[in-house]
Design a protein around this motif. Structure first.
Motif, PDB file in Angstrom:
ATOM      1  N   GLN A 118      34.507  14.531 134.870  1.00 16.92           N
ATOM      2  CA  GLN A 118      34.083  15.072 133.566  1.00 16.92           C
ATOM      3  C   GLN A 118      32.920  16.039 133.726  1.00 16.92           C
ATOM      4  O   GLN A 118      32.864  17.087 133.064  1.00 16.92           O
ATOM      5  N   GLN A 175      34.801  18.295 123.092  1.00 20.58           N
ATOM      6  CA  GLN A 175      34.919  17.467 121.881  1.00 20.58           C
ATOM      7  C   GLN A 175      34.989  15.978 122.226  1.00 20.58           C
ATOM      8  O   GLN A 175      34.495  15.148 121.472  1.00 20.58           O
ATOM      9  N   GLU A 176      35.584  15.651 123.375  1.00 22.04           N
ATOM     10  CA  GLU A 176      35.618  14.238 123.789  1.00 22.04           C
ATOM     11  C   GLU A 176      34.207  13.737 124.057  1.00 22.04           C
ATOM     12  O   GLU A 176      33.849  12.614 123.690  1.00 22.04           O
ATOM     13  N   THR A 213      41.499  12.820 119.532  1.00 21.66           N
ATOM     14  CA  THR A 213      40.939  14.106 119.965  1.00 21.66           C
ATOM     15  C   THR A 213      41.964  14.929 120.725  1.00 21.66           C
ATOM     16  O   THR A 213      42.194  16.107 120.416  1.00 21.66           O
ATOM     17  N   ILE A 214      42.596  14.319 121.718  1.00 20.53           N
ATOM     18  CA  ILE A 214      43.545  15.042 122.578  1.00 20.53           C
ATOM     19  C   ILE A 214      44.754  15.527 121.783  1.00 20.53           C
ATOM     20  O   ILE A 214      45.125  16.701 121.848  1.00 20.53           O
ATOM     21  N   ARG A 220      39.705   8.986 121.682  1.00 16.00           N
ATOM     22  CA  ARG A 220      40.178   9.949 122.694  1.00 16.00           C
ATOM     23  C   ARG A 220      41.596  10.417 122.387  1.00 16.00           C
ATOM     24  O   ARG A 220      41.906  11.606 122.505  1.00 16.00           O
ATOM     25  N   LYS A 221      42.442   9.479 122.001  1.00 15.85           N
ATOM     26  CA  LYS A 221      43.827   9.828 121.674  1.00 15.85           C
ATOM     27  C   LYS A 221      43.862  10.804 120.496  1.00 15.85           C
ATOM     28  O   LYS A 221      44.582  11.819 120.518  1.00 15.85           O
ATOM     29  N   ASN A 225      29.249  10.227 131.568  1.00 13.53           N
ATOM     30  CA  ASN A 225      30.292  11.046 132.179  1.00 13.53           C
ATOM     31  C   ASN A 225      30.664  10.592 133.589  1.00 13.53           C
ATOM     32  O   ASN A 225      29.798  10.155 134.352  1.00 13.53           O
ATOM     33  N   ILE A 277      39.003  20.196 124.461  1.00 13.54           N
ATOM     34  CA  ILE A 277      39.214  18.743 124.601  1.00 13.54           C
ATOM     35  C   ILE A 277      38.059  18.102 125.356  1.00 13.54           C
ATOM     36  O   ILE A 277      37.517  17.062 124.943  1.00 13.54           O
ATOM     37  N   LEU A 333      37.007   3.491 121.296  1.00 14.11           N
ATOM     38  CA  LEU A 333      36.926   4.728 122.073  1.00 14.11           C
ATOM     39  C   LEU A 333      38.298   5.239 122.511  1.00 14.11           C
ATOM     40  O   LEU A 333      38.541   6.454 122.532  1.00 14.11           O
ATOM     41  N   LYS A 334      39.208   4.352 122.829  1.00 10.72           N
ATOM     42  CA  LYS A 334      40.559   4.751 123.233  1.00 10.72           C
ATOM     43  C   LYS A 334      41.253   5.502 122.092  1.00 10.72           C
ATOM     44  O   LYS A 334      41.882   6.546 122.304  1.00 10.72           O
ATOM     45  N   ARG A 378      32.562  10.814 121.916  1.00 14.00           N
ATOM     46  CA  ARG A 378      32.100   9.606 122.640  1.00 14.00           C
ATOM     47  C   ARG A 378      30.632   9.349 122.329  1.00 14.00           C
ATOM     48  O   ARG A 378      30.215   8.196 122.120  1.00 14.00           O
TER      49      ARG A 378
END
Length: 410
Positions: free
Chosen positions: A382, A54-55, A234-235, A231-232, A378, A51, A227-228, A59
């Motif tokens: 992170q 990959q995030e 990806t997770i 991320r969602k 970052n 995670i 971006l939100k 990004r």
């Protein structure tokens, strides 16, 4: 509801589809058979590491609107280091994926053969597996259509099919929930488990997925406001992929006797205990795992070649199609004849062993550059996670080289 589901998930699911290939399924099977629930924590660790990396890649893709290989090409200013890096990337991803593609297709074949039996054609002294060509044609059609939305939906469907299949199989075995929780959150290293632990992490934290993800997010999203959602996606997708891997370990842990070397053996062993439907669910899951990896590996290689050579055209361009078609054709040919290009696979393992820590390090460097990401660099947390993962990837890289050359480090 279904429409919204497809709208809100995407590239992350393709990444999950890529890392849950036949190799991962086999390794998870052996982890469960040999060590029960004791190595579930290694999968939890792998999920967190995947995670985080990959995030970063996603990004980078969404903010810069460039693939990872394109960013590396533009940001490494020293011409010698730049060329060495691009050569390493091309070797590890393009050549590596070509050599592993036969394994992806063979995994899908094992799933099909569990469901419908074997099918060979004798040509002279050769025995050709027909299933290889069936899987190859399916993968070719999905890739040739060249429409990202169509490809995304096809792969999401396959991943959901795979997820449901493996998770239902795990539930059927009626595992002890308390023991699963202990296995997932209390690290243990039973005697002889070190190589399996390293393998579980190594098959989940995959270098080519970083390139694939950075390129794919640009196909679906184009603004920093997205971006939100990135991320969602990806997770959720990677956690789902991790749960699938854990479900395979849990299923395999229920087998206490008999020789089990892969998921097909696991399917046969489960049938007497839990009925034929357990075998069929596992067969469907293995088929889906094989075919999704058989699609994403050539796709990742084509994106890497596109970035390294600076090609501007998209999924439908002749150059792009040529790269994935060659890799797919080699995979089908090697798989159908049962030929294993050992030296090429060894070369790919060496290249990947070097590439994973190098790319993790370069990625960590790039996502801290304001010239590339502006305000989206970052955070300290992170970076802390990134450094720990970088050290882990160096360890994995050394392990990979040791496996090929037999230095005796492990």
């Amino acid at each position: 509801m279904i429409k919204n589901l497809f709208k809100n998930i995407g590239p992350g699911t393709l990444v999950a589809a890529a890392f849950i290939g036949p190799g991962t399924v086999t390794l998870c099977t052996l982890a469960g058979v040999n060590f029960g629930f004791n190595l579930l924590w290694a999968m939890v660790l792998s999920i967190v590491a995947t995670i985080v990396l990959q995030e970063m890649a996603a990004r980078l893709g969404i903010i810069s609107q460039k693939g990872l290989s394109e960013v590396i090409k533009s940001e490494i200013k020293n011409p010698v280091i730049n060329k060495i890096m691009l050569l390493l990337i091309l070797s590890a991803i393009v050549v590596g994926n070509a050599s592993y593609e036969a394994g992806n297709i063979s995994g899908g074949i094992l799933g099909l053969e569990t469901l419908i039996g074997t099918s060979h054609i004798e040509v002279g002294s050769f025995s050709i597996n027909v299933m290889s060509w069936v899987i190859g044609i399916i993968a070719f059609v999905l890739l040739y259509i060249g429409n990202y939305k169509f490809l995304e939906r096809a792969l999401i469907t396959l991943v959901l099919l795979m997820s449901v299949s493996f998770i239902i199989t795990a539930i059927v075995t009626k595992p002890n929930i308390l023991e699963i929780i202990k296995g997932a959150f209390v690290p243990k290293s039973p005697e002889g488990s070190l190589l399996t632990i390293i393998g579980l992490i190594g098959t989940t934290v995959v270098p080519y997925n970083l390139f694939l993800h950075a390129s794919l997010v640009k196909e679906k999203w184009s603004k920093k406001e997205d971006l939100k959602a990135v991320r969602k996606d990806t997770i959720v997708s990677i956690i789902l992929g991790g749960l699938v891997s854990m479900a395979i370990i849990i299923s395999a842990a229920s087998i206490t006797s008999g020789e089990v070397n892969n998921a097909a053996d696991l399917a046969k062993s489960l049938a007497p205990l839990y009925g034929d439907f357990a075998k069929y669910f596992l067969g469907i899951g293995l088929f889906a795992a094989g075919i999704t990896s058989a699609i994403t590996a050539p796709l990742a290689a084509a994106y890497v070649a596109k970035g390294c050579f600076g090609w501007k055209d998209g999924l439908k361009s002749g150059k792009f199609r040529f790269v994935w078609a060659i890799i797919l054709l080699l995979g089908v040919a090697f798989s159908s004849f049962g030929f294993k290009p050992i030296e090429i696979i060894k070369f790919a393992q060496v290249a990947n062993g070097i590439l994973l820590p190098v790319i993790a390090g370069v990625l960590l460097w790039v996502v801290n550059k304001r010239g590339v990401l502006g305000d989206f660099v970052n955070s300290k947390i992170q970076n802390a996670f990134g450094v720990v993962i970088l050290i882990t990837t160096i360890f994995l890289g050394i392990r990979g080289l040791d496996k090929v050359f037999g230095f005796g480090f492990f």
